[in-house]
Design a protein around this motif. Sequence first.
Motif, mmCIF file in Angstrom:
data_model
loop_
_atom_site.group_PDB
_atom_site.id
_atom_site.type_symbol
_atom_site.label_atom_id
_atom_site.label_comp_id
_atom_site.label_asym_id
_atom_site.label_seq_id
_atom_site.Cartn_x
_atom_site.Cartn_y
_atom_site.Cartn_z
ATOM 1 N N ASN A 112 46.142 30.469 34.576
ATOM 2 C CA ASN A 112 46.809 31.075 35.721
ATOM 3 C C ASN A 112 45.991 30.768 36.972
ATOM 4 O OD1 ASN A 112 48.960 32.800 34.310
ATOM 5 N ND2 ASN A 112 47.072 33.431 33.276
ATOM 6 N N SER A 113 46.650 30.878 38.097
ATOM 7 C CA SER A 113 45.939 30.586 39.344
ATOM 8 C C SER A 113 46.220 31.655 40.386
ATOM 9 C CB SER A 113 46.358 29.209 39.891
ATOM 10 O OG SER A 113 47.691 29.259 40.369
ATOM 11 N N THR A 114 45.236 31.829 41.256
ATOM 12 C CA THR A 114 45.392 32.636 42.468
ATOM 13 C C THR A 114 45.177 31.683 43.638
ATOM 14 O OG1 THR A 114 44.477 34.550 41.311
ATOM 15 C CG2 THR A 114 44.606 34.678 43.706
ATOM 16 N N PRO A 115 46.240 31.057 44.140
ATOM 17 C CA PRO A 115 46.066 30.047 45.194
ATOM 18 C C PRO A 115 45.342 30.581 46.416
ATOM 19 C CG PRO A 115 48.302 30.019 44.321
ATOM 20 C CD PRO A 115 47.646 31.235 43.769
ATOM 21 N N GLY A 116 45.608 31.808 46.764
ATOM 22 C CA GLY A 116 44.927 32.381 47.919
ATOM 23 C C GLY A 116 44.951 33.895 47.849
ATOM 24 N N GLY A 117 43.825 34.517 48.129
ATOM 25 C CA GLY A 117 43.761 35.963 48.103
ATOM 26 C C GLY A 117 42.930 36.501 49.261
ATOM 27 N N TYR A 118 43.317 37.637 49.740
ATOM 28 C CA TYR A 118 42.590 38.271 50.846
ATOM 29 C C TYR A 118 42.386 39.727 50.480
ATOM 30 C CZ TYR A 118 41.769 40.488 55.374
ATOM 31 O OH TYR A 118 41.258 41.238 56.399
ATOM 32 N N ARG A 119 41.144 40.210 50.686
ATOM 33 C CA ARG A 119 40.822 41.585 50.321
ATOM 34 C C ARG A 119 39.943 42.187 51.400
ATOM 35 N NH1 ARG A 119 37.369 43.380 44.945
ATOM 36 N NH2 ARG A 119 37.387 45.638 45.301
ATOM 37 N N ARG A 120 40.294 43.382 51.870
ATOM 38 C CA ARG A 120 39.482 44.086 52.868
ATOM 39 C C ARG A 120 39.498 45.563 52.517
ATOM 40 N NH1 ARG A 120 39.553 42.841 59.327
ATOM 41 N NH2 ARG A 120 37.759 44.150 59.906
ATOM 42 N N GLU A 121 38.327 46.145 52.322
ATOM 43 C CA GLU A 121 38.194 47.533 51.909
ATOM 44 C C GLU A 121 37.697 48.386 53.081
ATOM 45 O OE1 GLU A 121 35.702 47.771 48.517
ATOM 46 O OE2 GLU A 121 36.834 46.272 47.367
ATOM 47 N N TYR A 122 38.391 49.492 53.310
ATOM 48 C CA TYR A 122 38.002 50.441 54.369
ATOM 49 C C TYR A 122 37.544 51.743 53.714
ATOM 50 C CZ TYR A 122 40.588 47.382 57.589
ATOM 51 O OH TYR A 122 41.033 46.320 58.319
ATOM 52 N N ALA A 344 37.161 29.919 37.698
ATOM 53 C CA ALA A 344 36.387 29.159 38.686
ATOM 54 C C ALA A 344 37.189 29.100 39.980
ATOM 55 C CB ALA A 344 36.085 27.756 38.180
ATOM 56 N N GLY A 345 36.467 29.073 41.109
ATOM 57 C CA GLY A 345 37.178 29.025 42.369
ATOM 58 C C GLY A 345 36.252 29.176 43.556
ATOM 59 N N LEU A 346 36.828 29.645 44.642
ATOM 60 C CA LEU A 346 36.089 29.840 45.890
ATOM 61 C C LEU A 346 36.183 31.294 46.297
ATOM 62 C CD1 LEU A 346 37.452 26.722 47.843
ATOM 63 C CD2 LEU A 346 35.229 26.915 46.691
ATOM 64 N N ASN A 347 35.077 31.815 46.860
ATOM 65 C CA ASN A 347 35.063 33.195 47.319
ATOM 66 C C ASN A 347 34.118 33.291 48.510
ATOM 67 O OD1 ASN A 347 33.871 36.074 47.367
ATOM 68 N ND2 ASN A 347 35.662 36.283 46.028
ATOM 69 N N SER A 348 34.643 33.854 49.599
ATOM 70 C CA SER A 348 33.818 33.975 50.796
ATOM 71 C C SER A 348 34.269 35.189 51.587
ATOM 72 C CB SER A 348 33.942 32.710 51.662
ATOM 73 O OG SER A 348 33.274 32.880 52.895
#
Length: 490
Positions: A112-122, A344-348
């Motif tokens: 499976n893939s997660t092409p793009g994800g965005y996460r912001r915690e408040y 495996a992937g990218l995370n920043s």
Amino acid sequence: MGLFAFLVGVTLVGCKVGEPYKRPDFSTDDTGKFYSPDGVATDSILMEGVEPKDTTLLAAIPWKSYIQDTVLVALIDEALSNNIDMQKTMQELQIGMEQLEQSKANFYPSLNSTPGGYRREYYSENYNNYGSNRARTNHGEDVPTSFYTERMEYTSALQASWEADIWGKLRWKKEAARAQYMKSLEFKKAVQTSLISEVASTYYNLLMLKAQVAVATKTYQLNDSTLNIVKLQYDAGESTSLAVRQTQSRMLKSKTLVPQLERQYAIVENHLNYLLGRAPQPIVITTRLDEVSFQRIYSTGVPLDLIKNRPDVAMAEYELMKRNAKAGVAEALKYPSLTIDASAGLNSRTLSNFFDPVGSGFALLNGSIFQPIFNNRKLKTNYRVALSEKEIAQLDFKDNLLLAIGDVSTSLATINKLEEEYAIAQERIQVTRQGLKDAGLLFKSGFANYLEVITAQSDALESELNLIDIKKQILIANIELYRSLGGGWQ
């Protein structure tokens, strides 16, 4: 790492639990005898006195060769293409094929893939880990007390998971799916055989009714002619009004029979149209009932051939195969399972650095062994239930085999006795026809009264209708024998 290599090696070698399927041996019991005309049970019945070396197994004869009627063959072809139940069965078969293909894919990793994800915690000041990440990131900077950004990340990743088939669980699942698909295929054959049988039987009913209408019409015309003679006799003072009324009543009774038979014909014709998957419409039939014939050079075979040809018997065996595989799955679930997960992937945390493969790249590998220990006896119960269901399926298999052999024996007996009855009915026809002829001559000569003529006409009508009905029953019995032997799906 050495342990991981060892586990993979064990997986590749495999250690399949469960018992391989073996067909039950019913050869030692009394499941192998058919009806024979002399009352002695036999392993095989040959028709028309043909020697075994010259015979063909009836179930192996294609239905188009067995049914030698071009009109009926065309109707059956149309039914196989347009019948609603047949079309639904084909869709069910497609479902079974898809499920089988899915069971084969269980051996491969899922990806499976997660092409793009965005996460912001408040978070706010009362959060149990207040300021921890923010403080580390900003080197002691004061953390806001209300709805500050604790975490922010951009992600893109691939995730893979693979379960090692150490104990054969996945192989048993594939075998169960295959057995279910083959059962669906046999069900399709059963529906086709049943459809051919029903179309043929309905068609022969139409031929019978058509012939009976012709006989009833002929009898009515004869009764009407007799009535005219009685009326002339009455006018000449040689007969009574009672004779006229009774003769007229008999004429009207025979006349009523015609619309009754025509009504039945319309009902049967509509049913045949339904089997053909179309709206009610006239069906053109050029064949006469006495012109119908079948392929008669054949042998019915022996019980083993029923296993090979009868769809319901084959379905019962495939159900047994499936239950045997289900028992293997239930047993394998009691043992450890190995699952390997990787991603495996990218995370920043900033979009500007996201596409840096060195600074933002990550890879994870996780292998785990799961061993059930105590599950409220569920695994043990499921396994024992699976074994019991396997035994039930084996009994169902034998039950279907016994029913199949019984069907064949019944069909053979039915054909044999109907042919005896038909021969007697033909003899009766000759007697009643001669009696009708004699009664007519004697009546015109004044040596017989109208009651004797009416009785002779009634007897002749009954014998004619009876002969037609027996002929129809013989035709249907031959179709039933063909069906009971598993023919009709080739």
